[in-house]
Design a protein around this motif. Structure first.
Motif, PDB file in Angstrom:
ATOM      1  N   MET A   1       6.475  39.125 -23.640  1.00  0.00           N
ATOM      2  CA  MET A   1       5.823  40.064 -22.723  1.00  0.00           C
ATOM      3  C   MET A   1       5.349  39.308 -21.481  1.00  0.00           C
ATOM      4  O   MET A   1       4.930  38.159 -21.572  1.00  0.00           O
ATOM      5  CB  MET A   1       4.641  40.741 -23.428  1.00  0.00           C
ATOM      6  N   ALA A   2       5.421  39.959 -20.335  1.00  0.00           N
ATOM      7  CA  ALA A   2       4.986  39.348 -19.082  1.00  0.00           C
ATOM      8  C   ALA A   2       3.487  39.062 -19.135  1.00  0.00           C
ATOM      9  O   ALA A   2       2.751  39.657 -19.906  1.00  0.00           O
ATOM     10  CB  ALA A   2       5.294  40.281 -17.914  1.00  0.00           C
ATOM     11  N   GLN A   3       3.061  38.138 -18.283  1.00  0.00           N
ATOM     12  CA  GLN A   3       1.647  37.779 -18.197  1.00  0.00           C
ATOM     13  C   GLN A   3       0.999  38.527 -17.038  1.00  0.00           C
ATOM     14  O   GLN A   3       1.628  38.754 -16.010  1.00  0.00           O
ATOM     15  CB  GLN A   3       1.496  36.266 -17.986  1.00  0.00           C
ATOM     16  N   PRO A   4      -0.270  38.909 -17.192  1.00  0.00           N
ATOM     17  CA  PRO A   4      -0.943  39.583 -16.069  1.00  0.00           C
ATOM     18  C   PRO A   4      -1.141  38.630 -14.899  1.00  0.00           C
ATOM     19  O   PRO A   4      -1.201  37.414 -15.073  1.00  0.00           O
ATOM     20  CB  PRO A   4      -2.284  40.014 -16.670  1.00  0.00           C
ATOM     21  N   THR A   5      -1.232  39.183 -13.716  1.00  0.00           N
ATOM     22  CA  THR A   5      -1.457  38.384 -12.518  1.00  0.00           C
ATOM     23  C   THR A   5      -2.852  37.774 -12.552  1.00  0.00           C
ATOM     24  O   THR A   5      -3.832  38.469 -12.788  1.00  0.00           O
ATOM     25  CB  THR A   5      -1.317  39.263 -11.270  1.00  0.00           C
ATOM     26  N   SER A   6      -2.924  36.468 -12.329  1.00  0.00           N
ATOM     27  CA  SER A   6      -4.224  35.807 -12.276  1.00  0.00           C
ATOM     28  C   SER A   6      -4.848  36.035 -10.908  1.00  0.00           C
ATOM     29  O   SER A   6      -4.202  35.792  -9.886  1.00  0.00           O
ATOM     30  CB  SER A   6      -4.068  34.304 -12.509  1.00  0.00           C
ATOM     31  N   PRO A   7      -6.087  36.520 -10.872  1.00  0.00           N
ATOM     32  CA  PRO A   7      -6.723  36.743  -9.567  1.00  0.00           C
ATOM     33  C   PRO A   7      -6.978  35.423  -8.849  1.00  0.00           C
ATOM     34  O   PRO A   7      -7.363  34.442  -9.481  1.00  0.00           O
ATOM     35  CB  PRO A   7      -8.033  37.457  -9.920  1.00  0.00           C
ATOM     36  N   PRO A   8      -6.751  35.371  -7.542  1.00  0.00           N
ATOM     37  CA  PRO A   8      -6.993  34.139  -6.797  1.00  0.00           C
ATOM     38  C   PRO A   8      -8.480  33.944  -6.520  1.00  0.00           C
ATOM     39  O   PRO A   8      -9.277  34.861  -6.703  1.00  0.00           O
ATOM     40  CB  PRO A   8      -6.234  34.377  -5.484  1.00  0.00           C
ATOM     41  N   HIS A   9      -8.831  32.727  -6.084  1.00  0.00           N
ATOM     42  CA  HIS A   9     -10.201  32.463  -5.644  1.00  0.00           C
ATOM     43  C   HIS A   9     -10.372  33.108  -4.274  1.00  0.00           C
ATOM     44  O   HIS A   9      -9.683  32.754  -3.313  1.00  0.00           O
ATOM     45  CB  HIS A   9     -10.452  30.961  -5.570  1.00  0.00           C
ATOM     46  N   LEU A  10     -11.246  34.093  -4.182  1.00  0.00           N
ATOM     47  CA  LEU A  10     -11.378  34.881  -2.955  1.00  0.00           C
ATOM     48  C   LEU A  10     -12.372  34.258  -1.988  1.00  0.00           C
ATOM     49  O   LEU A  10     -13.541  34.049  -2.320  1.00  0.00           O
ATOM     50  CB  LEU A  10     -11.804  36.312  -3.302  1.00  0.00           C
ATOM     51  N   THR A  11     -11.890  33.958  -0.802  1.00  0.00           N
ATOM     52  CA  THR A  11     -12.708  33.458   0.295  1.00  0.00           C
ATOM     53  C   THR A  11     -12.211  34.123   1.573  1.00  0.00           C
ATOM     54  O   THR A  11     -11.077  34.600   1.625  1.00  0.00           O
ATOM     55  CB  THR A  11     -12.576  31.932   0.455  1.00  0.00           C
ATOM     56  N   PRO A  12     -13.020  34.160   2.628  1.00  0.00           N
ATOM     57  CA  PRO A  12     -12.509  34.689   3.896  1.00  0.00           C
ATOM     58  C   PRO A  12     -11.280  33.937   4.385  1.00  0.00           C
ATOM     59  O   PRO A  12     -10.369  34.541   4.957  1.00  0.00           O
ATOM     60  CB  PRO A  12     -13.693  34.501   4.850  1.00  0.00           C
ATOM     61  N   GLN A  13     -11.209  32.626   4.133  1.00  0.00           N
ATOM     62  CA  GLN A  13     -10.044  31.846   4.570  1.00  0.00           C
ATOM     63  C   GLN A  13      -8.778  32.332   3.879  1.00  0.00           C
ATOM     64  O   GLN A  13      -7.697  32.355   4.479  1.00  0.00           O
ATOM     65  CB  GLN A  13     -10.264  30.349   4.278  1.00  0.00           C
ATOM     66  N   PHE A  14      -8.887  32.714   2.596  1.00  0.00           N
ATOM     67  CA  PHE A  14      -7.739  33.267   1.878  1.00  0.00           C
ATOM     68  C   PHE A  14      -7.230  34.517   2.587  1.00  0.00           C
ATOM     69  O   PHE A  14      -6.032  34.694   2.781  1.00  0.00           O
ATOM     70  CB  PHE A  14      -8.142  33.598   0.427  1.00  0.00           C
ATOM     71  N   CYS A  15      -8.148  35.390   2.983  1.00  0.00           N
ATOM     72  CA  CYS A  15      -7.764  36.644   3.634  1.00  0.00           C
ATOM     73  C   CYS A  15      -7.138  36.407   5.003  1.00  0.00           C
ATOM     74  O   CYS A  15      -6.159  37.077   5.372  1.00  0.00           O
ATOM     75  CB  CYS A  15      -8.973  37.559   3.784  1.00  0.00           C
ATOM     76  N   PHE A  16      -7.710  35.465   5.769  1.00  0.00           N
ATOM     77  CA  PHE A  16      -7.218  35.233   7.123  1.00  0.00           C
ATOM     78  C   PHE A  16      -5.902  34.448   7.148  1.00  0.00           C
ATOM     79  O   PHE A  16      -5.251  34.388   8.193  1.00  0.00           O
ATOM     80  CB  PHE A  16      -8.276  34.509   7.964  1.00  0.00           C
ATOM     81  N   SER A  17      -5.512  33.878   6.029  1.00  0.00           N
ATOM     82  CA  SER A  17      -4.219  33.205   5.940  1.00  0.00           C
ATOM     83  C   SER A  17      -3.180  34.248   5.534  1.00  0.00           C
ATOM     84  O   SER A  17      -3.023  34.564   4.354  1.00  0.00           O
ATOM     85  CB  SER A  17      -4.265  32.073   4.912  1.00  0.00           C
ATOM     86  N   GLU A  18      -2.483  34.793   6.533  1.00  0.00           N
ATOM     87  CA  GLU A  18      -1.539  35.882   6.270  1.00  0.00           C
ATOM     88  C   GLU A  18      -0.474  35.480   5.255  1.00  0.00           C
ATOM     89  O   GLU A  18      -0.121  36.255   4.366  1.00  0.00           O
ATOM     90  CB  GLU A  18      -0.868  36.324   7.577  1.00  0.00           C
ATOM     91  N   GLY A  19       0.034  34.255   5.367  1.00  0.00           N
ATOM     92  CA  GLY A  19       1.066  33.793   4.441  1.00  0.00           C
ATOM     93  C   GLY A  19       0.562  33.718   3.010  1.00  0.00           C
ATOM     94  O   GLY A  19       1.269  34.108   2.071  1.00  0.00           O
ATOM     95  N   THR A  20      -0.662  33.234   2.822  1.00  0.00           N
ATOM     96  CA  THR A  20      -1.233  33.119   1.481  1.00  0.00           C
ATOM     97  C   THR A  20      -1.504  34.489   0.881  1.00  0.00           C
ATOM     98  O   THR A  20      -1.173  34.748  -0.286  1.00  0.00           O
ATOM     99  CB  THR A  20      -2.542  32.303   1.525  1.00  0.00           C
ATOM    100  N   LEU A  21      -2.090  35.373   1.677  1.00  0.00           N
ATOM    101  CA  LEU A  21      -2.405  36.717   1.201  1.00  0.00           C
ATOM    102  C   LEU A  21      -1.132  37.483   0.836  1.00  0.00           C
ATOM    103  O   LEU A  21      -1.008  38.031  -0.263  1.00  0.00           O
ATOM    104  CB  LEU A  21      -3.193  37.474   2.279  1.00  0.00           C
ATOM    105  N   ARG A  22      -0.162  37.483   1.757  1.00  0.00           N
ATOM    106  CA  ARG A  22       1.090  38.195   1.489  1.00  0.00           C
ATOM    107  C   ARG A  22       1.848  37.544   0.337  1.00  0.00           C
ATOM    108  O   ARG A  22       2.496  38.230  -0.449  1.00  0.00           O
ATOM    109  CB  ARG A  22       1.958  38.212   2.744  1.00  0.00           C
ATOM    110  N   GLY A  23       1.795  36.225   0.249  1.00  0.00           N
ATOM    111  CA  GLY A  23       2.484  35.517  -0.824  1.00  0.00           C
ATOM    112  C   GLY A  23       1.956  35.914  -2.195  1.00  0.00           C
ATOM    113  O   GLY A  23       2.735  36.119  -3.133  1.00  0.00           O
ATOM    114  N   PHE A  24       0.626  36.029  -2.321  1.00  0.00           N
ATOM    115  CA  PHE A  24       0.035  36.449  -3.593  1.00  0.00           C
ATOM    116  C   PHE A  24       0.503  37.847  -3.970  1.00  0.00           C
ATOM    117  O   PHE A  24       0.921  38.097  -5.105  1.00  0.00           O
ATOM    118  CB  PHE A  24      -1.495  36.406  -3.515  1.00  0.00           C
ATOM    119  N   LEU A  25       0.422  38.782  -3.019  1.00  0.00           N
ATOM    120  CA  LEU A  25       0.816  40.159  -3.301  1.00  0.00           C
ATOM    121  C   LEU A  25       2.294  40.243  -3.657  1.00  0.00           C
ATOM    122  O   LEU A  25       2.685  40.936  -4.599  1.00  0.00           O
ATOM    123  CB  LEU A  25       0.495  41.050  -2.095  1.00  0.00           C
TER     124      LEU A  25
END
Length: 201
Positions: A1-25
């Motif tokens: 069975m597939a594994q659930p997505t692990s939530p990332p460590h949320l910081t404003p820098q994570f959000c402002f990094s478009e590549g990181t945010l889109r990559g996670f999604l």
């Protein structure tokens, strides 16, 4: 069975990094939603009653889809599907709060102020150049983030609807809308209350 997505460590820098945010999604969607048929097929246990050599004598029609065991389906939804959706929902919610909060750390704020000051001093003669009066300041990164989040929320709704159609077909899910099932799971697990208390910084 597939594994659930692990939530990332949320910081404003994570959000402002478009590549990181889109990559996670993108990674979360591709590992679960984009391969939902394969993930559900993995719930089938063909060896439960032993191997029957006669089962290979005929090929099943392409449109054949096996109804899955209700308990396996429920376990998959509760342990993998909904937690992965919740991880993405938490990221979109958190980054939405970041996008609507003051941004004193914006590295381009000073450059925009200098650009605006130069624009006020500039002499414009629209008779010589009708386009010289145009001034299009660069958007703050919070506005860029808000636009990105609107796009990603639209994608998320489409992805979840498609995934839920497959789940309903294979699992015999009585609920027509993914929203109803997801909100029911969130209420049962307390994820709804957790999301309501999250903060930006």
């Amino acid at each position: 069975m597939a594994q659930p997505t692990s939530p990332p460590h949320l910081t404003p820098q994570f959000c402002f990094s478009e590549g990181t945010l889109r990559g996670f999604l993108r990674l979360s969607r591709s590992s679960l939603d984009d391969s939902i048929t394969q993930n559900l097929n993995a719930l089938v246990n063909p060896a439960r009653q032993g191997f029957d050599p006669a089962s290979t004598s005929q090929r099943a029609p392409r449109s054949f889809t096996q109804q899955l065991d209700r308990a396996s389906c429920q376990n998959f939804k509760d342990a993998v599907l909904f937690p992965s959706w919740q991880a993405r929902a938490d990221v979109l919610h958190y980054c939405g709060l970041v996008a609507t909060s003051p941004d004193p750390d914006d590295p381009e704020a000073a450059a925009r102020q200098v650009e605006a000051a130069k624009e006020q001093e500039r002499v414009v003669d629209e008779r010589l150049d009708p386009y010289s009066g145009r001034y299009l300041p660069k958007e703050p990164r919070t506005e860029q983030l808000a636009l990105l989040l609107r796009q990603e929320k639209g994608v998320e709704n489409i992805v979840r609807s498609r995934t839920w159609d497959v789940v309903r077909q294979r699992c015999g899910e009585p609920l027509d809308k993914w929203e109803d099932a997801f909100h029911g799971w969130r209420r049962r697990t307390g994820a709804l209350a957790l999301a309501a208390t999250s903060s930006t910084r």
